[in-house]
Design a protein around this motif. Structure first.
Motif, PDB file in Angstrom:
ATOM      1  N   ASN A  84       3.607  40.110 -16.850  1.00 54.23           N
ATOM      2  CA  ASN A  84       2.937  39.996 -18.075  1.00 54.23           C
ATOM      3  C   ASN A  84       1.857  38.771 -18.237  1.00 54.23           C
ATOM      4  OD1 ASN A  84       4.329  42.452 -18.444  1.00 54.23           O
ATOM      5  ND2 ASN A  84       5.115  41.553 -20.482  1.00 54.23           N
ATOM      6  N   ILE A  85       2.530  37.705 -17.619  1.00 52.21           N
ATOM      7  CA  ILE A  85       1.946  36.398 -17.916  1.00 52.21           C
ATOM      8  C   ILE A  85       0.794  36.299 -16.774  1.00 52.21           C
ATOM      9  CG2 ILE A  85       2.115  33.950 -17.288  1.00 52.21           C
ATOM     10  CD1 ILE A  85       4.891  34.218 -18.591  1.00 52.21           C
ATOM     11  N   GLU A  86       1.050  36.946 -15.602  1.00 48.03           N
ATOM     12  CA  GLU A  86       0.315  36.903 -14.274  1.00 48.03           C
ATOM     13  C   GLU A  86      -1.080  37.862 -15.047  1.00 48.03           C
ATOM     14  OE1 GLU A  86      -1.532  36.587 -10.587  1.00 48.03           O
ATOM     15  OE2 GLU A  86       0.072  35.432 -11.753  1.00 48.03           O
ATOM     16  N   VAL A  87      -0.714  39.043 -15.585  1.00 50.86           N
ATOM     17  CA  VAL A  87      -1.676  39.794 -15.647  1.00 50.86           C
ATOM     18  C   VAL A  87      -2.809  39.119 -16.917  1.00 50.86           C
ATOM     19  CG1 VAL A  87      -2.028  42.151 -16.899  1.00 50.86           C
ATOM     20  CG2 VAL A  87      -0.746  42.041 -15.041  1.00 50.86           C
ATOM     21  N   VAL A  88      -1.860  38.704 -17.912  1.00 52.76           N
ATOM     22  CA  VAL A  88      -2.878  37.985 -18.907  1.00 52.76           C
ATOM     23  C   VAL A  88      -3.693  37.233 -18.274  1.00 52.76           C
ATOM     24  CG1 VAL A  88      -2.879  36.684 -21.042  1.00 52.76           C
ATOM     25  CG2 VAL A  88      -1.291  38.689 -20.707  1.00 52.76           C
ATOM     26  N   GLY A  89      -3.155  36.181 -17.512  1.00 53.73           N
ATOM     27  CA  GLY A  89      -4.121  35.196 -16.523  1.00 53.73           C
ATOM     28  C   GLY A  89      -5.201  35.636 -15.952  1.00 53.73           C
TER      29      GLY A  89
ATOM     30  N   ASN B 213      16.952  32.959 -20.762  1.00 56.76           N
ATOM     31  CA  ASN B 213      15.526  33.817 -21.031  1.00 56.76           C
ATOM     32  C   ASN B 213      14.608  33.317 -19.804  1.00 56.76           C
ATOM     33  OD1 ASN B 213      16.347  34.775 -23.592  1.00 56.76           O
ATOM     34  ND2 ASN B 213      16.186  32.802 -24.630  1.00 56.76           N
ATOM     35  N   THR B 214      14.153  34.596 -19.128  1.00 52.74           N
ATOM     36  CA  THR B 214      13.317  34.305 -18.175  1.00 52.74           C
ATOM     37  C   THR B 214      12.036  35.234 -18.583  1.00 52.74           C
ATOM     38  OG1 THR B 214      14.998  34.924 -16.477  1.00 52.74           O
ATOM     39  CG2 THR B 214      12.851  35.234 -15.833  1.00 52.74           C
ATOM     40  N   ALA B 215      10.903  34.327 -18.265  1.00 54.45           N
ATOM     41  CA  ALA B 215       9.703  34.704 -18.792  1.00 54.45           C
ATOM     42  C   ALA B 215       9.131  36.019 -18.115  1.00 54.45           C
ATOM     43  CB  ALA B 215       8.626  33.459 -18.361  1.00 54.45           C
ATOM     44  N   ALA B 216       8.633  36.769 -18.822  1.00 49.19           N
ATOM     45  CA  ALA B 216       8.033  37.904 -18.341  1.00 49.19           C
ATOM     46  C   ALA B 216       6.763  37.885 -17.419  1.00 49.19           C
ATOM     47  CB  ALA B 216       7.798  38.948 -19.216  1.00 49.19           C
TER      48      ALA B 216
END
Length: 138
Positions: free
Chosen positions: A13-18, A7-10
């Protein structure tokens, strides 16, 4: 090994949320976002309430959203609704028509997410008041 699923983290999406979380923090945090949401939604609901029935909302006072304010024009009058949308578009206000898989609703929707400023919500509220006043003068 065979049968393993990685499983590779999205990461996007993580960058945008940050980025959004940092922006919220710089703007004053969650309390400031709440204050703005209340102010923006109150502007739009006030325009609806003070329209003398020209606008209405299906949302009962105790259940009103601060993020999406549904309203209709003249009880769903399609000609006024189309005119409203055209004039709003000419002023740079877009995204008010709610489309569903079943077509367009009689209700428009003012979405007031964080990217919409208090000044922009005030501009929409003023436009709503002006639009109603121009059609209800006697």
């Amino acid at each position: 090994a065979a049968g393993n699923v990685w499983n590779t983290a999205a990461t996007f999406n993580i960058e945008v949320v940050g980025l959004v979380m940092h922006w919220i923090d710089r703007e004053g945090g969650v309390q400031e976002m709440e204050r703005r949401a209340i102010e923006k939604s109150e502007l739009i609901y006030k325009a609806i309430e003070e329209s003398g029935g020209f606008y209405s909302t299906p949302a009962e006072v105790h259940a009103r959203s601060r993020m999406n304010v549904p309203f209709d024009i003249g009880g769903g009058d399609e000609a006024w609704t189309e005119r409203f949308l055209i004039e709003a578009w000419e002023l740079g206000m877009v995204g008010l028509r709610t489309l569903t898989p079943f077509g367009a609703s009689r209700y428009l929707r003012a979405s007031l997410y964080h990217g919409v400023s208090v000044a922009q919500a005030a501009r929409l509220a003023a436009f709503m008041c002006d639009f109603a006043a121009a059609r209800t003068r006697r």
